[in-house]
Design an enzyme around this catalytic site. Structure first.
Site, PDB file in Angstrom:
ATOM      1  N   SER A   1      32.005  80.306 -73.048  1.00 47.15           N
ATOM      2  CA  SER A   1      30.789  79.640 -72.580  1.00 47.15           C
ATOM      3  C   SER A   1      31.055  79.011 -71.224  1.00 47.15           C
ATOM      4  CB  SER A   1      30.358  78.544 -73.557  1.00 47.15           C
ATOM      5  OG  SER A   1      29.330  77.739 -73.015  1.00 47.15           O
TER       6      SER A   1
ATOM      7  N   TYR B   1      31.983  71.319 -78.509  1.00 51.95           N
ATOM      8  CA  TYR B   1      31.766  72.758 -78.326  1.00 51.95           C
ATOM      9  C   TYR B   1      32.427  73.231 -77.039  1.00 51.95           C
ATOM     10  CZ  TYR B   1      29.164  77.003 -77.013  1.00 51.95           C
ATOM     11  OH  TYR B   1      28.821  78.261 -76.601  1.00 51.95           O
TER      12      TYR B   1
END
Length: 254
Positions: free
Chosen positions: A149, A163
């Site tokens: 990501s 995350y």
């Protein structure tokens, strides 16, 4: 004599039933891959993806499991080998964000789940895939793509720091694996999407997040799953035969 079927690449895609995983599966099927797709729930959606990929000429097998169960995750590669005789590619796509919000609101229990699914499960799968693919162990080589990501590079403050940290860990693991196993014929790369229009945001409590963030993206829009799939297909292809340890950022210029 090797048949055309035996010569087809066989690729595992975790979380292949929807979102980016679905787009990756559909792209790979169109490019001649046979597939093992994992999913956790929503069997009807996974079956629809499998049927579409079969329509493109791919052999497809579905495995239902929760990647938080690391013992079950360890069975995926051996099961794929049993079904198809070999595995040439692995895409660690499945992941969770945890709830969107301030760092102090994120529980350690939730963060532990994020790391279990986003880091430990891919680690388990990479271990099994490399043991099978490594030419040092009698394998034929292969390619691993870990879906990371853009958050790994900016930390995602006020959004989902755990995350982001899990994806940074995934990037580091990928870099180390690329260096350790490149001489054994295994390429390892990452693809790092920015904000992409998928259901992961609804699961995190903010279904409108992609459009809310569009104004902070240079291209002024979120990405679409098929725009991520192309990079994955490239990294699994012979065109990327000298590409390992790379991270392709697909984030609209952010």
């Amino acid at each position: 004599m090797t048949s055309d079927v035996d010569a087809r690449p066989v690729t595992i895609v975790t979380g292949g039933g929807r979102g980016i995983g679905r787009a990756i599966a559909e792209r790979l099927a169109a490019e001649g891959h046979d597939l093992v797709l994992t999913y956790r729930e929503r069997r009807d959606e996974a079956e629809a993806v499998a049927d579409g990929c079969r329509g493109a000429g791919a052999r497809v097998e579905l495995l239902q499991l929760d990647l938080a169960d690391l013992d079950r995750a360890a069975e995926i590669v051996p099961e794929a080998v049993r079904l198809f005789g070999r595995v040439t590619g692995l895409v660690n796509n499945a992941g969770i964000t945890g709830l969107i919000g301030p760092f102090l609101d994120a529980s350690i229990e939730e963060s532990e789940s994020v790391f279990r699914i986003n880091v430990l499960a891919p680690m388990v799968l990479c271990r099994a895939a490399i043991a099978h693919m490594s030419t040092d162990r009698g394998g034929e080589g292969g390619s691993i793509v870990n879906i990371s990501s853009g958050a790994a590079t900016h930390g995602a403050p006020h959004t989902y720091i755990p995350y982001a940290a899990s994806k940074a860990a995934l990037n580091t693991m990928s870099m180390g694996l690329a260096k350790e196993f490149g001489s054994a014929g295994v390429r390892v790369n990452t693809v790092s999407p920015g904000t992409t229009r998928t259901g992961i945001h609804a699961a995190a409590g903010r279904p409108n997040a992609p459009d809310e963030r569009a104004g902070n993206i240079p291209m002024r829009r979120p990405g679409e799953p098929h725009e991520i799939a192309g990079a994955v297909a490239y990294l699994l292809s012979d065109d990327a035969s000298y590409t390992s340890g790379a991270d392709i950022l697909i984030a609209g210029g952010k």
